[in-house]
Motif scaffolding. Structure first.
Motif, PDB file in Angstrom:
ATOM      1  N   GLY A   1       0.783  -1.228   0.000  1.00 39.01           N
ATOM      2  CA  GLY A   1       0.000   0.000   0.000  1.00 39.01           C
ATOM      3  C   GLY A   1       0.814   1.277   0.000  1.00 39.01           C
ATOM      4  O   GLY A   1       0.254   2.351   0.140  1.00 39.01           O
ATOM      5  N   TYR A   2       2.117   1.197  -0.129  1.00 42.73           N
ATOM      6  CA  TYR A   2       2.932   2.406  -0.130  1.00 42.73           C
ATOM      7  C   TYR A   2       2.950   3.061  -1.513  1.00 42.73           C
ATOM      8  O   TYR A   2       2.769   2.391  -2.530  1.00 42.73           O
ATOM      9  N   ARG A   3       3.179   4.381  -1.493  1.00 51.72           N
ATOM     10  CA  ARG A   3       3.313   5.129  -2.745  1.00 51.72           C
ATOM     11  C   ARG A   3       4.754   5.601  -2.902  1.00 51.72           C
ATOM     12  O   ARG A   3       5.415   5.885  -1.913  1.00 51.72           O
ATOM     13  N   PRO A   4       5.241   5.692  -4.150  1.00 51.27           N
ATOM     14  CA  PRO A   4       6.643   6.078  -4.343  1.00 51.27           C
ATOM     15  C   PRO A   4       6.894   7.540  -3.977  1.00 51.27           C
ATOM     16  O   PRO A   4       6.061   8.398  -4.251  1.00 51.27           O
TER      17      PRO A   4
ATOM     18  N   LEU B   1      -5.335   1.448  -6.332  1.00 52.68           N
ATOM     19  CA  LEU B   1      -5.805   0.836  -5.087  1.00 52.68           C
ATOM     20  C   LEU B   1      -5.148   1.473  -3.872  1.00 52.68           C
ATOM     21  O   LEU B   1      -5.793   1.717  -2.854  1.00 52.68           O
ATOM     22  N   ASN B   2      -3.847   1.752  -3.987  1.00 47.11           N
ATOM     23  CA  ASN B   2      -3.150   2.343  -2.854  1.00 47.11           C
ATOM     24  C   ASN B   2      -3.659   3.743  -2.565  1.00 47.11           C
ATOM     25  O   ASN B   2      -3.684   4.180  -1.418  1.00 47.11           O
TER      26      ASN B   2
ATOM     27  N   ALA C   1     -12.645  10.342  -2.065  1.00 51.32           N
ATOM     28  CA  ALA C   1     -11.280   9.931  -2.431  1.00 51.32           C
ATOM     29  C   ALA C   1     -11.313   8.582  -3.129  1.00 51.32           C
ATOM     30  O   ALA C   1     -10.626   8.350  -4.120  1.00 51.32           O
ATOM     31  N   PHE C   2     -12.154   7.700  -2.594  1.00 51.00           N
ATOM     32  CA  PHE C   2     -12.286   6.362  -3.164  1.00 51.00           C
ATOM     33  C   PHE C   2     -12.803   6.446  -4.596  1.00 51.00           C
ATOM     34  O   PHE C   2     -12.284   5.803  -5.500  1.00 51.00           O
ATOM     35  N   LYS C   3     -13.803   7.288  -4.777  1.00 48.08           N
ATOM     36  CA  LYS C   3     -14.405   7.427  -6.094  1.00 48.08           C
ATOM     37  C   LYS C   3     -13.394   7.991  -7.080  1.00 48.08           C
ATOM     38  O   LYS C   3     -13.265   7.527  -8.202  1.00 48.08           O
ATOM     39  N   LYS C   4     -12.648   8.984  -6.632  1.00 52.61           N
ATOM     40  CA  LYS C   4     -11.652   9.612  -7.481  1.00 52.61           C
ATOM     41  C   LYS C   4     -10.584   8.586  -7.890  1.00 52.61           C
ATOM     42  O   LYS C   4     -10.162   8.542  -9.033  1.00 52.61           O
ATOM     43  N   ALA C   5     -10.223   7.755  -6.931  1.00 55.70           N
ATOM     44  CA  ALA C   5      -9.140   6.810  -7.197  1.00 55.70           C
ATOM     45  C   ALA C   5      -9.592   5.633  -8.037  1.00 55.70           C
ATOM     46  O   ALA C   5      -8.839   5.099  -8.828  1.00 55.70           O
ATOM     47  N   THR C   6     -10.824   5.198  -7.857  1.00 57.29           N
ATOM     48  CA  THR C   6     -11.249   3.964  -8.507  1.00 57.29           C
ATOM     49  C   THR C   6     -12.248   4.197  -9.628  1.00 57.29           C
ATOM     50  O   THR C   6     -12.467   3.324 -10.446  1.00 57.29           O
ATOM     51  N   GLY C   7     -12.870   5.351  -9.640  1.00 52.49           N
ATOM     52  CA  GLY C   7     -13.884   5.615 -10.643  1.00 52.49           C
ATOM     53  C   GLY C   7     -15.224   4.986 -10.321  1.00 52.49           C
ATOM     54  O   GLY C   7     -16.164   5.067 -11.100  1.00 52.49           O
ATOM     55  N   PHE C   8     -15.326   4.346  -9.142  1.00 54.29           N
ATOM     56  CA  PHE C   8     -16.598   3.748  -8.772  1.00 54.29           C
ATOM     57  C   PHE C   8     -17.502   4.832  -8.183  1.00 54.29           C
ATOM     58  O   PHE C   8     -17.075   5.625  -7.362  1.00 54.29           O
ATOM     59  N   VAL C   9     -18.746   4.821  -8.579  1.00 58.95           N
ATOM     60  CA  VAL C   9     -19.680   5.817  -8.070  1.00 58.95           C
ATOM     61  C   VAL C   9     -20.276   5.318  -6.754  1.00 58.95           C
ATOM     62  O   VAL C   9     -20.768   4.203  -6.684  1.00 58.95           O
TER      63      VAL C   9
END
Ligand SMILES: [Zn+2]
Length: 337
Positions: A54-57, A125-126, A156-164
């Motif tokens: 789950g880490y980001r670079p 996902l991260n 944030a979830f929606k922005k990241a995954t595109g799920f409504v």
């Protein structure tokens, strides 16, 4: 390793990667940023592992680019991805950016042992789940203060995954976490009623499964703790040590009638044994449904617990496993010992 990070010692370059729990970011050993306290660090041997947890670079030391070897053709597209973690890029869109999709695929495979698409997936996902895992205080406060923070998370979830997010009034909660296994980290999800998701974090289907669960259970995903995770973690540990043959966990497995039947048939395959797709179709009294059985196995959301790895080709060879054939082989070997 922590001392190397404090000293910004670049001679450890390529030997390990450091994850900073408080920020959810991972760095090279020689990162110019201020060194984190030792209790906030976690060490990995590769960038791939850090991503799976789950880490980001880090934007300063760019741990995905090799030191002394700046691939200029790659820099622009990486910068774009890093500034927009929810980005999806099809091959033609990569080409539009003047980069050959095959070349970028090869570079990622060689340098990070993963495909570029797998990298983009873990970034998405991260962005949705990873950050919150590493700042558990945020999660708890999201729980404590209720709906406002929850909807913030959903944005944030929606922005990241595109799920409504679902519009209907009743919302269920699927708590999500990562569990370590000898085969790499697993994403686990649970409602108050039981476990609904267990899947390797690098699996391509994961995003789809999350989307399906979200719709089927009309639920929001929240990283955090769940009463069922302790039992799951413990039983998985016992399973991997060869001390457990069956799981005793409440399961939540929404699906079509056929899927339910196919999954139930899977749980009847004894530990240490395998069955062919044909035998599974027979067991369901539907001998012609070979392909559908294979499809339902692929749709299984509970890796290991619902043992789809025990289904093999008619000649006994290992075929199709969402988590990768090497994992299927490991699980079958483990059960045969
Ligand atoms: Zn850094």
């Amino acid at each position: 390793m922590h001392q190397a990070v404090v000293n910004k010692d670049t001679s450890f370059e390529g030997i390990f990667i450091v994850g900073v729990k408080t920020t959810g970011i991972f760095c090279r050993p020689g990162c110019p940023a201020r060194a984190p306290k030792i209790e906030n660090t976690e060490f990995f041997s590769t960038a791939k592992e850090a991503l799976q947890f789950g880490y980001r670079p880090c934007k300063m030391c760019r741990p995905l680019e090799h030191a002394g070897e700046p691939p200029s053709w790659l820099r622009e597209i990486l910068t774009e991805v890093n500034s927009n973690p929810s980005l999806r890029l099809k091959d033609y869109e990569i080409r539009q950016r003047g980069v050959d999709p095959a070349r970028i695929r090869r570079w990622f495979k060689k340098n990070h042992d993963m495909t570029f698409q797998a990298y983009l997936r873990s970034r998405r996902l991260n962005e949705a789940f990873g950050r919150i895992r590493h700042t558990s205080k945020v999660t708890e406060s999201a729980f404590d203060s209720g709906y406002d923070s929850l909807s913030g998370f959903n944005d944030a979830f929606k922005k990241a995954t595109g799920f409504v997010p679902s519009q209907s009034g009743q919302r269920n909660i699927i708590t999500i976490t990562r569990i370590l296994s000898p085969l790499g980290p697993l994403f686990a999800g649970a409602t108050s009623k039981g476990i609904c998701l267990l899947e390797f974090t690098d699996r391509r289907m994961l995003e789809t499964q999350i989307k399906i669960l979200r719709q089927r259970l009309n639920a929001e995903f929240i990283p955090g703790k769940n009463e069922h995770f302790d039992a799951l973690d413990q039983q998985l540990g016992e399973y991997f040590r060869g001390q457990r043959r069956q799981f005793d966990l409440p399961l939540v497995i929404p699906g079509t009638e056929f899927q339910q039947l196919a999954w139930r048939a899977l749980t009847k395959i004894p530990y240490g044994e395998t069955r062919s797709y044909g035998q599974q179709a027979q067991a369901m009294e539907n001998p012609k449904a070979l392909r559908a059985v294979g499809k339902a196995n692929g749709d299984n959301r509970l890796a290991i617990i619902i043992p789809c790895h025990r289904v093999v080709a008619a000649d006994g060879s290992l075929t199709g496993y969402g988590g990768g054939l090497w994992r299927k082989k490991y699980l079958l070997d483990l059960e045969k010992r």
